[in-house]
Design a protein around this motif. Structure first.
Motif, PDB file in Angstrom:
ATOM      1  N   PRO A 188       0.812  -1.228   0.000  1.00 28.20           N
ATOM      2  CA  PRO A 188       0.000   0.000   0.000  1.00 28.20           C
ATOM      3  C   PRO A 188       0.837   1.266   0.000  1.00 28.20           C
ATOM      4  CG  PRO A 188       0.015  -0.983   2.183  1.00 28.20           C
ATOM      5  CD  PRO A 188       0.717  -1.959   1.275  1.00 28.20           C
ATOM      6  N   GLU A 189       0.378   2.270  -0.724  1.00 23.34           N
ATOM      7  CA  GLU A 189       1.014   3.589  -0.727  1.00 23.34           C
ATOM      8  C   GLU A 189       0.326   4.418   0.347  1.00 23.34           C
ATOM      9  OE1 GLU A 189       0.450   4.613  -4.799  1.00 23.34           O
ATOM     10  OE2 GLU A 189       1.565   2.836  -5.447  1.00 23.34           O
ATOM     11  N   ALA A 190       0.957   4.460   1.510  1.00 21.55           N
ATOM     12  CA  ALA A 190       0.318   5.065   2.677  1.00 21.55           C
ATOM     13  C   ALA A 190       1.385   5.413   3.701  1.00 21.55           C
ATOM     14  CB  ALA A 190      -0.708   4.095   3.274  1.00 21.55           C
ATOM     15  N   THR A 191       0.938   5.997   4.808  1.00 19.14           N
ATOM     16  CA  THR A 191       1.828   6.332   5.918  1.00 19.14           C
ATOM     17  C   THR A 191       1.471   5.456   7.109  1.00 19.14           C
ATOM     18  OG1 THR A 191       2.044   8.618   5.167  1.00 19.14           O
ATOM     19  CG2 THR A 191       2.623   8.163   7.455  1.00 19.14           C
ATOM     20  N   PHE A 192       2.496   4.858   7.700  1.00 18.30           N
ATOM     21  CA  PHE A 192       2.309   3.964   8.836  1.00 18.30           C
ATOM     22  C   PHE A 192       3.240   4.364   9.973  1.00 18.30           C
ATOM     23  CE2 PHE A 192       1.292   1.416   5.055  1.00 18.30           C
ATOM     24  CZ  PHE A 192       0.062   0.883   5.399  1.00 18.30           C
ATOM     25  N   GLU A 193       3.101   3.644  11.065  1.00 18.60           N
ATOM     26  CA  GLU A 193       4.020   3.764  12.199  1.00 18.60           C
ATOM     27  C   GLU A 193       4.495   2.370  12.576  1.00 18.60           C
ATOM     28  OE1 GLU A 193       3.415   4.667  16.883  1.00 18.60           O
ATOM     29  OE2 GLU A 193       2.742   6.265  15.529  1.00 18.60           O
ATOM     30  N   ILE A 194       5.764   2.245  12.901  1.00 17.62           N
ATOM     31  CA  ILE A 194       6.280   0.959  13.356  1.00 17.62           C
ATOM     32  C   ILE A 194       5.854   0.758  14.806  1.00 17.62           C
ATOM     33  CG2 ILE A 194       8.356  -0.377  13.889  1.00 17.62           C
ATOM     34  CD1 ILE A 194       9.661   0.962  11.458  1.00 17.62           C
ATOM     35  N   THR A 195       5.036  -0.275  15.026  1.00 14.11           N
ATOM     36  CA  THR A 195       4.484  -0.515  16.360  1.00 14.11           C
ATOM     37  C   THR A 195       5.000  -1.798  16.988  1.00 14.11           C
ATOM     38  OG1 THR A 195       2.548  -1.569  15.333  1.00 14.11           O
ATOM     39  CG2 THR A 195       2.367   0.765  15.892  1.00 14.11           C
ATOM     40  N   GLU A 196       5.701  -2.613  16.224  1.00 12.08           N
ATOM     41  CA  GLU A 196       6.160  -3.908  16.738  1.00 12.08           C
ATOM     42  C   GLU A 196       7.497  -4.255  16.095  1.00 12.08           C
ATOM     43  OE1 GLU A 196       4.761  -8.619  16.672  1.00 12.08           O
ATOM     44  OE2 GLU A 196       3.653  -7.096  15.544  1.00 12.08           O
ATOM     45  N   LYS A 197       8.427  -4.731  16.903  1.00 12.17           N
ATOM     46  CA  LYS A 197       9.720  -5.180  16.387  1.00 12.17           C
ATOM     47  C   LYS A 197      10.045  -6.537  17.019  1.00 12.17           C
ATOM     48  CE  LYS A 197      13.123  -2.296  16.079  1.00 12.17           C
ATOM     49  NZ  LYS A 197      14.165  -1.371  16.558  1.00 12.17           N
ATOM     50  N   THR A 221      14.958 -12.907   9.437  1.00 16.61           N
ATOM     51  CA  THR A 221      15.461 -12.767  10.809  1.00 16.61           C
ATOM     52  C   THR A 221      14.846 -11.619  11.606  1.00 16.61           C
ATOM     53  OG1 THR A 221      17.302 -11.395  10.032  1.00 16.61           O
ATOM     54  CG2 THR A 221      17.686 -13.768  10.167  1.00 16.61           C
ATOM     55  N   ARG A 222      14.132 -10.701  10.949  1.00 14.88           N
ATOM     56  CA  ARG A 222      13.572  -9.559  11.667  1.00 14.88           C
ATOM     57  C   ARG A 222      12.197  -9.193  11.113  1.00 14.88           C
ATOM     58  NH1 ARG A 222      17.513 -10.842  14.001  1.00 14.88           N
ATOM     59  NH2 ARG A 222      19.186  -9.545  14.858  1.00 14.88           N
ATOM     60  N   TRP A 223      11.362  -8.651  12.007  1.00 15.71           N
ATOM     61  CA  TRP A 223      10.037  -8.142  11.631  1.00 15.71           C
ATOM     62  C   TRP A 223       9.846  -6.769  12.266  1.00 15.71           C
ATOM     63  CZ3 TRP A 223       5.809  -8.350   8.732  1.00 15.71           C
ATOM     64  CH2 TRP A 223       4.604  -7.823   9.213  1.00 15.71           C
ATOM     65  N   LEU A 224       9.486  -5.792  11.440  1.00 14.10           N
ATOM     66  CA  LEU A 224       9.108  -4.459  11.912  1.00 14.10           C
ATOM     67  C   LEU A 224       7.678  -4.228  11.454  1.00 14.10           C
ATOM     68  CD1 LEU A 224      12.333  -4.308  10.843  1.00 14.10           C
ATOM     69  CD2 LEU A 224      12.118  -2.027  11.805  1.00 14.10           C
ATOM     70  N   LEU A 265      18.714  -2.195   9.673  1.00 19.52           N
ATOM     71  CA  LEU A 265      17.568  -1.292   9.812  1.00 19.52           C
ATOM     72  C   LEU A 265      16.902  -1.459  11.174  1.00 19.52           C
ATOM     73  CD1 LEU A 265      15.748   0.755   8.195  1.00 19.52           C
ATOM     74  CD2 LEU A 265      14.232  -1.198   7.799  1.00 19.52           C
ATOM     75  N   TYR A 266      16.764  -2.684  11.619  1.00 21.75           N
ATOM     76  CA  TYR A 266      16.143  -2.994  12.913  1.00 21.75           C
ATOM     77  C   TYR A 266      16.852  -2.241  14.043  1.00 21.75           C
ATOM     78  CZ  TYR A 266      14.180  -6.086  16.556  1.00 21.75           C
ATOM     79  OH  TYR A 266      13.529  -6.596  17.660  1.00 21.75           O
ATOM     80  N   GLY A 267      18.165  -2.136  13.944  1.00 25.03           N
ATOM     81  CA  GLY A 267      18.930  -1.441  14.968  1.00 25.03           C
ATOM     82  C   GLY A 267      18.856   0.070  14.882  1.00 25.03           C
ATOM     83  N   LEU A 268      18.528   0.592  13.705  1.00 27.57           N
ATOM     84  CA  LEU A 268      18.542   2.047  13.514  1.00 27.57           C
ATOM     85  C   LEU A 268      17.185   2.709  13.711  1.00 27.57           C
ATOM     86  CD1 LEU A 268      20.788   2.282  10.310  1.00 27.57           C
ATOM     87  CD2 LEU A 268      21.473   2.708  12.685  1.00 27.57           C
ATOM     88  N   ILE A 269      16.111   1.948  13.585  1.00 27.20           N
ATOM     89  CA  ILE A 269      14.766   2.541  13.584  1.00 27.20           C
ATOM     90  C   ILE A 269      13.997   2.114  14.826  1.00 27.20           C
ATOM     91  CG2 ILE A 269      12.593   2.702  12.324  1.00 27.20           C
ATOM     92  CD1 ILE A 269      14.932   4.048  10.907  1.00 27.20           C
ATOM     93  N   PRO A 270      13.710   3.050  15.733  1.00 27.46           N
ATOM     94  CA  PRO A 270      12.976   2.699  16.960  1.00 27.46           C
ATOM     95  C   PRO A 270      11.486   2.466  16.701  1.00 27.46           C
ATOM     96  CG  PRO A 270      14.151   4.819  17.156  1.00 27.46           C
ATOM     97  CD  PRO A 270      14.117   4.455  15.711  1.00 27.46           C
ATOM     98  N   THR A 271      10.847   1.781  17.629  1.00 21.09           N
ATOM     99  CA  THR A 271       9.397   1.683  17.624  1.00 21.09           C
ATOM    100  C   THR A 271       8.804   3.093  17.692  1.00 21.09           C
ATOM    101  OG1 THR A 271       9.507  -0.442  18.769  1.00 21.09           O
ATOM    102  CG2 THR A 271       7.404   0.717  18.839  1.00 21.09           C
ATOM    103  N   GLY A 272       7.740   3.317  16.952  1.00 20.68           N
ATOM    104  CA  GLY A 272       7.124   4.639  16.890  1.00 20.68           C
ATOM    105  C   GLY A 272       7.546   5.458  15.692  1.00 20.68           C
TER     106      GLY A 272
END
Length: 279
Positions: A188-197, A221-224, A265-272
């Motif tokens: 989807p072409e949309a705006t989201f927020e990362i809520t789970e890592k 190995t990772r899910w955001l 990426l998982y290490g650089l991008i915080p939840t939220g």
């Protein structure tokens, strides 16, 4: 409606997000008057930003990086961005990923009772990211040790048509990776927020539940994970057991990355953090 969209783009609070909004217009309506108007604005924005970057080169790396980020996002042709990306990579290595002090980062001195997880929570920056920036192989820290911690906010920009993902730190280019997207234009072409890592995620598939390591687990190995909206649910960024699919539209709609890339990426991008997906 076109004028309103253009005015909205130009009303963003800083030039980085003006460039992103104009880029969204240019890519969403190719060949249209609104795309032409957005493209002309982008050209002017890129030219002015390049002039500022040139003036700052050699004297103010943070200002050069900020200006080059705007020029980079305002440049529509992927080939034209390659030279800019090479310079941004150099600047980011020095400003963020070296032991050199930087105005882009906090400097924290470890005190008795500290742990890396406690420091990460205080600064809202992931443990893995602190380790990456400070070239640490273990979570062990010592009293008096100085840690470099990048300042936020952090966000992710996905350009589907180019199969690229750009991580931004305080509106500045931080890292970039090749990606895969959804088949049949299902990302989807949309705006989201990362809520789970999640590390080593379980795949809750339509036909069953597959733990990490199972041959049918496609998440790598990772899910955001993204927040669910009224229109979109279950989307996110993840690794893959099929690295050959990067650069293609073969996922079920999520953004797919090589495992080694999604771990960074998982290490650089915080939840939220915000995620913006463009055509």
């Amino acid at each position: 409606a076109d004028r309103e969209r253009l005015e909205h783009a130009l009303a963003q609070g800083d030039e980085t997000h003006v460039a992103i909004e104009l880029l969204a217009l240019a890519r969403s309506h190719p060949g249209s008057p609104i795309a032409q108007a957005a493209g002309e604005r982008l050209q002017r924005l890129a030219k002015a930003a390049l002039e500022r970057a040139q003036a700052a080169r050699g004297s103010d790396e943070a200002a050069e990086r900020a200006a080059l980020t705007i020029a980079y996002l305002a440049t529509l042709e992927p080939e034209s961005r390659k030279v800019l990306r090479a310079r941004l990579e150099q600047l980011t290595r020095t400003e963020i990923f070296s032991r050199k002090r930087s105005v882009e980062c906090e400097e924290y001195k470890v005190v008795p009772g500290d742990s890396l997880s406690r420091i990460a929570k205080r600064f809202r920056f992931p443990v893995d990211g602190i380790m990456h920036v400070n070239h640490m192989r273990r979570t062990l820290i010592r009293v008096g040790q100085r840690l470099k911690i990048p300042r936020g906010p952090f966000e992710v920009l996905v350009i589907k048509g180019e199969y690229r993902l750009i991580a931004l730190q305080d509106g500045k280019w931080l890292a970039e990776f090749p990606i895969g997207t959804g088949r049949d234009d299902s990302t989807p072409e949309a705006t989201f927020e990362i809520t789970e890592k999640t590390k080593n995620p379980t795949w809750y598939a339509p036909d069953g539940v597959y733990p990490y390591g199972h041959p049918k687990n496609i998440l790598g190995t990772r899910w955001l994970g993204f927040n669910d909206t009224e229109e979109h649910a279950g989307f996110g960024i993840h690794g893959t057991a099929r690295p050959e699919s990067i650069g293609r539209s073969e996922s079920s709609g999520c953004v797919r990355m090589r495992n080694e890339d999604v771990e960074v990426l998982y290490g650089l991008i915080p939840t939220g953090s915000r995620v913006r997906i463009l055509p």
